[in-house]
Write a protein that holds these residues in place. Structure first.
Motif, mmCIF file in Angstrom:
data_model
loop_
_atom_site.group_PDB
_atom_site.id
_atom_site.type_symbol
_atom_site.label_atom_id
_atom_site.label_comp_id
_atom_site.label_asym_id
_atom_site.label_seq_id
_atom_site.Cartn_x
_atom_site.Cartn_y
_atom_site.Cartn_z
ATOM 1 N N GLN A 74 0.831 -1.201 0.000
ATOM 2 C CA GLN A 74 0.000 0.000 0.000
ATOM 3 C C GLN A 74 0.869 1.256 0.000
ATOM 4 O O GLN A 74 1.881 1.302 0.690
ATOM 5 N N ASP A 76 -5.923 -9.604 -7.229
ATOM 6 C CA ASP A 76 -4.560 -9.167 -7.590
ATOM 7 C C ASP A 76 -3.683 -10.382 -7.883
ATOM 8 O O ASP A 76 -2.903 -10.401 -8.834
ATOM 9 N N GLN A 92 -7.667 -8.248 -3.061
ATOM 10 C CA GLN A 92 -6.309 -8.786 -2.940
ATOM 11 C C GLN A 92 -6.214 -10.162 -3.606
ATOM 12 O O GLN A 92 -5.231 -10.465 -4.301
ATOM 13 N N ILE A 126 7.987 -8.220 12.299
ATOM 14 C CA ILE A 126 8.849 -7.282 13.006
ATOM 15 C C ILE A 126 7.965 -6.531 14.007
ATOM 16 O O ILE A 126 6.859 -6.102 13.662
ATOM 17 N N GLY A 175 4.371 -10.699 4.696
ATOM 18 C CA GLY A 175 4.577 -10.891 6.123
ATOM 19 C C GLY A 175 3.463 -11.752 6.705
ATOM 20 O O GLY A 175 2.461 -12.048 6.043
ATOM 21 N N ASP A 189 1.146 -11.183 8.730
ATOM 22 C CA ASP A 189 -0.207 -10.624 8.857
ATOM 23 C C ASP A 189 -1.075 -10.849 7.613
ATOM 24 O O ASP A 189 -2.278 -10.622 7.652
ATOM 25 N N GLN A 190 -0.459 -11.300 6.522
ATOM 26 C CA GLN A 190 -1.244 -11.542 5.304
ATOM 27 C C GLN A 190 -1.631 -13.005 5.120
ATOM 28 O O GLN A 190 -2.257 -13.370 4.123
ATOM 29 N N MET A 227 5.073 -4.088 14.202
ATOM 30 C CA MET A 227 5.367 -2.717 13.776
ATOM 31 C C MET A 227 4.335 -2.328 12.721
ATOM 32 O O MET A 227 4.103 -3.071 11.769
ATOM 33 N N TYR A 246 -11.917 -5.665 0.824
ATOM 34 C CA TYR A 246 -10.483 -5.521 0.558
ATOM 35 C C TYR A 246 -9.768 -6.856 0.272
ATOM 36 O O TYR A 246 -9.046 -6.986 -0.723
HETATM 37 P P1 TYM Z 1 0.838 -3.645 3.538
HETATM 38 O O1 TYM Z 1 0.971 -2.524 2.566
HETATM 39 O O2 TYM Z 1 0.179 -3.391 4.838
HETATM 40 O O3 TYM Z 1 2.265 -4.254 3.841
HETATM 41 C C1 TYM Z 1 3.180 -4.613 2.825
HETATM 42 C C2 TYM Z 1 3.929 -5.872 3.217
HETATM 43 O O4 TYM Z 1 4.630 -5.669 4.450
HETATM 44 C C3 TYM Z 1 4.349 -6.735 5.338
HETATM 45 N N1 TYM Z 1 4.426 -6.232 6.726
HETATM 46 C C4 TYM Z 1 5.207 -6.750 7.690
HETATM 47 N N2 TYM Z 1 6.081 -7.779 7.684
HETATM 48 C C5 TYM Z 1 6.746 -8.043 8.827
HETATM 49 N N3 TYM Z 1 6.569 -7.332 9.977
HETATM 50 C C6 TYM Z 1 5.703 -6.303 10.041
HETATM 51 N N4 TYM Z 1 5.556 -5.601 11.164
HETATM 52 C C7 TYM Z 1 4.976 -5.967 8.850
HETATM 53 N N5 TYM Z 1 4.051 -5.016 8.549
HETATM 54 C C8 TYM Z 1 3.724 -5.204 7.258
HETATM 55 C C9 TYM Z 1 2.962 -7.190 4.968
HETATM 56 O O5 TYM Z 1 2.712 -8.504 5.409
HETATM 57 C C10 TYM Z 1 2.982 -7.060 3.454
HETATM 58 O O6 TYM Z 1 3.530 -8.215 2.872
HETATM 59 N N6 TYM Z 1 -2.972 -6.352 1.829
HETATM 60 C C11 TYM Z 1 -1.593 -6.033 1.604
HETATM 61 C C12 TYM Z 1 -1.316 -5.439 0.239
HETATM 62 C C13 TYM Z 1 -1.745 -6.265 -0.922
HETATM 63 C C14 TYM Z 1 -1.155 -7.473 -1.365
HETATM 64 C C15 TYM Z 1 -1.875 -7.825 -2.536
HETATM 65 C C16 TYM Z 1 -0.125 -8.257 -0.895
HETATM 66 C C17 TYM Z 1 -2.736 -5.961 -1.798
HETATM 67 N N7 TYM Z 1 -2.826 -6.891 -2.759
HETATM 68 C C18 TYM Z 1 -1.563 -8.996 -3.237
HETATM 69 C C19 TYM Z 1 0.180 -9.428 -1.618
HETATM 70 C C20 TYM Z 1 -0.537 -9.782 -2.770
HETATM 71 C C21 TYM Z 1 -1.168 -5.002 2.622
HETATM 72 O O7 TYM Z 1 -1.968 -4.265 3.126
HETATM 73 O O8 TYM Z 1 0.151 -4.906 2.823
#
Ligand code: TYM
Length: 332
Positions: free
Chosen positions: A9, A135, A132, A186, A147, A149-150, A196, A128
Motif C-alpha cells: 500500500q 490481484d 487482494q 517485526i 509478512g 499478517d497476510q 510494527m 479488501y
Molecule cells: P501492507 O501494505 O500493509 O504491507 C506490505 C507488506 O509488508 C508486510 N508487513 C510486515 N512484515 C513483517 N513485519 C511487520 N511488522 C509488517 N508489517 C507489514 C505485509 O505482510 C505485506 O507483505 N494487503 C496487503 C497489500 C496487498 C497485497 C496484494 C499483498 C494488496 N494486494 C496482493 C500481496 C498480494 C497489505 O496491506 O500490505
C-alpha cells in the motif's frame, strides 16, 4: 520460471522496517528466480479515507522506494494497480463467489473496523481481501511473498481460487504464501507485543525508512527492552531484545547466534548503539536513491507505463478466460 506477485500500500508514504524486512526485501531476490510482478496497490489505499493529493504523491514515493531497494524494471514488472483495470474487474467477479460470513471472519477487517466501528467502515474495507485475491489470481501467481499478517488473506485467496475452479473449470493457479519465518513479524520497538505498524498509537516504535537518520537512531536507542541484562534470543520471554537481534541480523547478514556471542557480557545499550549504526548505514544510501528517482518524476511515470503494459499482457488474458468461463457474452 514460476510466477510471483506481491503488493504494497502507498498509504503511509514511507515504508517501515516491517514492510522492508517482512516483504519487500524478499521481492528483490525473487526477481532473479521468478517471473515477478510487484504492484503498488492504490485501489486498496482508498478503503479507509484518504487525501487525493497525498495519495498521488505517495504512489510515486512508493514506486521510488521499490526501485531504490533494488527492484529492476528490466528484470521484473513494477506497476500501479489502478493502471491495470482488470484488478477491479476480477475483484467484482470474485466478490460474487465469496460468502458474506467468510469475508466477515477476516481478522484484519475486524481489527481495522473495530477502531472506527464496523457501522462506519466502508464496504471497500470489508471487501479488501477479495480484491487482494484478484490481484494474485489475475497473474496466476505460484508464490506470494508477504509478512505473517497476510497469511489469512492468502488462505482466502486459495479458497476462492479452488471454488472458482470447481464451479467453472480449472482456471486459477493456487498460490502459496512465501513467508520468511525469521522476519515475518517485526515488532513495534515500544510495544513488542504488537507488530510494527503505521496504525500504532505512537510513532516512537515505528522505524520509517524515509525519516531522518538521527530520528531513527534515537528511536532505536530508546527501544523498550526486557527485564534482566543478558542479550539472548528468546522471542517468548524477551520479545524486545529478540526483535532488535532479528533486525540486526537481517540487515547485517550476521547470524543471530553470532550476534549473541559477540554481545555476551555487554549491555542493551551497546546493542542498541550498534544496531542504530547498522540501520542508519542502510537507510542513508536508500534515502539518497529514493530521492534521485523522485527528482525525475517523468522518468518514473514512463517506467510505470511500461510496467502496466507488461502486467496487462497477463491480466487481460486471465480476465478474458474468466469472463468466458462464467458465461459472459463476448462483445461482437
Ligand atoms: P501492507 O501494505 O500493509 O504491507 C506490505 C507488506 O509488508 C508486510 N508487513 C510486515 N512484515 C513483517 N513485519 C511487520 N511488522 C509488517 N508489517 C507489514 C505485509 O505482510 C505485506 O507483505 N494487503 C496487503 C497489500 C496487498 C497485497 C496484494 C499483498 C494488496 N494486494 C496482493 C500481496 C498480494 C497489505 O496491506 O500490505
Amino acid at each position: 520460471k514460476p510466477r510471483v506477485l506481491s503488493g504494497i500500500q502507498p498509504t503511509g508514504g514511507s515504508y517501515h522496517l516491517g514492510n522492508y524486512l517482512g516483504a519487500v526485501r524478499n521481492w528483490v531476490g525473487m526477481q532473479e528466480t521468478h517471473d515477478a510482478f510487484y504492484c503498488v496497490v492504490d485501489l486498496h489505499a482508498i478503503t479507509a479515507g484518504h487525501d487525493p493529493k497525498l495519495l498521488r504523491e505517495r504512489t510515486r514515493v512508493s514506486v521510488a522506494q521499490l526501485l531504490a531497494v533494488g527492484l529492476d524494471p528490466a528484470r521484473c514488472t513494477v506497476f500501479v494497480q489502478s493502471h491495470v483495470p482488470e484488478h477491479a474487474q476480477l475483484g467484482w467477479v470474485m466478490s460474487c463467489i465469496t460468502g458474506f460470513g467468510e469475508a466477515s471472519r477476516m481478522t484484519q477487517f475486524k481489527d481495522k473496523s473495530s477502531k472506527q466501528g464496523a457501522e462506519r467502515s466502508s464496504v471497500g474495507l470489508f471487501t479488501y481481501p477479495i480484491l487482494q485475491a484478484a490481484d494474485i489470481l489475475l497473474y496466476q501467481a505460484d508464490s506470494v511473498p508477504v509478512g505473517e499478517d497476510q497469511r489469512q488473506h492468502l488462505e482466502l485467496t486459495r479458497d476462492l481460487a479452488q471454488r472458482f475452479n470447481t464451479l467453472f473449470g480449472k482456471t486459477f493457479t493456487l498460490p502459496q504464501p512465501h513467508i520468511v519465518k525469521e522476519t515475518a513479524k517485526i515488532l513495534d520497538l515500544q510495544d513488542p507485543s504488537a507488530k510494527m505498524s503505521k496504525s500504532a498509537s505512537t510513532t516512537n516504535g515505528l522505524i520509517e525508512l524515509l525519516e531522518p537518520a538521527a530520528k531513527i537512531a534515537k528511536k532505536i536507542k530508546s527501544a523498550v527492552t526486557d527485564t534482566g541484562r543478558d542479550i539472548v534470543f528468546d522471542p517468548e520471554a524477551k520479545a524486545g531484545v529478540s526483535n532488535l537481534l532479528t533486525i540486526y541480523s537481517a540487515l547485517s547478514g550476521r547470524p543471530i547466534a553470532e550476534l549473541v556471542e559477540a554481545y555476551a557480557g555487554k549491555g542493551y545499550g551497546d546493542l542498541k548503539k550498534d544496531l542504530a549504526e547498522v540501520v542508519v548505514e542502510f537507510v542513508t544510501p536508500f534515502q539518497q536513491r529514493t530521492q534521485e528517482y523522485l527528482d525525475d518524476p517523468a522518468q518514473l511515470d514512463k517506467l510505470l507505463v511500461i510496467g502496466a503494459e507488461k502486467a496487462r499482457t497477463v491480466s487481460v488474458r486471465t480476465l478474458a478466460t474468466v469472463y468466458d468461463k462464467i458465461g459472459f457474452l463476448a462483445p461482437a
